[in-house]
Design an enzyme around this catalytic site. Sequence first.
Site, PDB file in Angstrom:
ATOM      1  N   CYS A 155      13.227-101.295 -13.059  1.00  0.00           N
ATOM      2  CA  CYS A 155      14.542-100.813 -12.600  1.00  0.00           C
ATOM      3  C   CYS A 155      14.592 -99.302 -12.406  1.00  0.00           C
ATOM      4  O   CYS A 155      15.498 -98.793 -11.737  1.00  0.00           O
ATOM      5  CB  CYS A 155      15.639-101.252 -13.570  1.00  0.00           C
ATOM      6  SG  CYS A 155      15.697-103.030 -13.825  1.00  0.00           S
ATOM      7  N   HIS A 210      21.884 -97.237 -12.202  1.00  0.00           N
ATOM      8  CA  HIS A 210      21.241 -98.529 -11.938  1.00  0.00           C
ATOM      9  C   HIS A 210      22.250 -99.630 -12.244  1.00  0.00           C
ATOM     10  O   HIS A 210      22.937 -99.604 -13.264  1.00  0.00           O
ATOM     11  CB  HIS A 210      20.005 -98.685 -12.816  1.00  0.00           C
ATOM     12  CG  HIS A 210      19.525-100.098 -12.925  1.00  0.00           C
ATOM     13  ND1 HIS A 210      19.250-100.870 -11.815  1.00  0.00           N
ATOM     14  CD2 HIS A 210      19.294-100.886 -14.011  1.00  0.00           C
ATOM     15  CE1 HIS A 210      18.869-102.072 -12.219  1.00  0.00           C
ATOM     16  NE2 HIS A 210      18.893-102.113 -13.535  1.00  0.00           N
ATOM     17  N   ASN A 224      21.823-107.625 -10.486  1.00  0.00           N
ATOM     18  CA  ASN A 224      20.803-106.635 -10.819  1.00  0.00           C
ATOM     19  C   ASN A 224      19.617-106.842  -9.885  1.00  0.00           C
ATOM     20  O   ASN A 224      18.913-107.841  -9.972  1.00  0.00           O
ATOM     21  CB  ASN A 224      20.375-106.816 -12.282  1.00  0.00           C
ATOM     22  CG  ASN A 224      19.326-105.808 -12.732  1.00  0.00           C
ATOM     23  OD1 ASN A 224      18.706-105.132 -11.919  1.00  0.00           O
ATOM     24  ND2 ASN A 224      19.117-105.726 -14.029  1.00  0.00           N
TER      25      ASN A 224
END
Length: 326
Positions: A116, A253, A283
């Site tokens: 990520c 993020h 996500n």
Amino acid sequence: MKYTRTEIIGCGHYLPSKVLTNDDLSKMVDTNDEWISTRTGIRSRHVVEEGELTSDMALNAANIALENANMTAQDIDLVVVATLTPDNTTPSVAAKVAGRLGVKPGTPAFDLGAACSGFVYSMTMVDNMIRLGQIKTALVIGVESLSKIVDWTDRNTCVLFGDGAGAVVVRAKEGEGLSSDTGVLATKIYADGTQYDSLGTDGGVSSTKTAGFVHMNGKEVFKYAVGAMCEACDAVLSQANISTKEVDWLLPHQANIRIISSVGQKLEVPDEKVIVTVDHHGNTSAASIPLALSESVQAGKIKKGDLVLIPAMGAGFTWGGLLIRY
């Protein structure tokens, strides 16, 4: 004295046409919209169709970014792709995309694996190369096909992830070395391998000969993520001698709404200055930040001259911060 900055001159993003809502998931596993949205802020996510590859999404996002930058593939000096879900173990997605785009033969291209945090890591590498004078223009892509490594029978993880791609074209620009410059003002990246088992997949080439499925210790990830992302924000703000109050947008993020909200509150950034796309993207790991950036620019939310603070944390653990004046 002139100071070389890394300026973002074009953004692009791509999302697969197939949308999977929370209601759709409730027919697949024991869950419901309220349970998912309350805990994660996610209501829907995009997933690739059969035969749609990570490189396909990356290529689509890259073409849009090049068009918005008014550049061609021939202008690119470097291609970097942040991903943990490549088409093949090797060669890289970056090499494949560069070839399909028509980038000049000999142009370096590589994938970067920091989960990520991949886009922040990639921008840090590219910024360093630009400031050293090694390249002038680069294409940086974050892309994931996470639906390929999700266990769709595990309601704790399958509800979290989505697929997509975001891309930026960056180039060298002369600045004054001041916080009023356009471009990357500061970067800082970190890792902590002692947390290796807290988030990742349960497979790999040398361990199981399979990609494996995503697993995570949710409580540990949440606890670590908030502190780590705030640490990264403090570091880049300090480097640039800028206060949080000067920030126009916090673009974290997009892991889940609880982490996003906690980071915003800890940094004392008002909710109206926090970019949130997790509700309709889920996500998307390395794609999450460039996706959210491109979507926000396209919507007229983030404008030229805006100061954008970008923290991320992912498996490894890896984390980092990026401060840009768009």
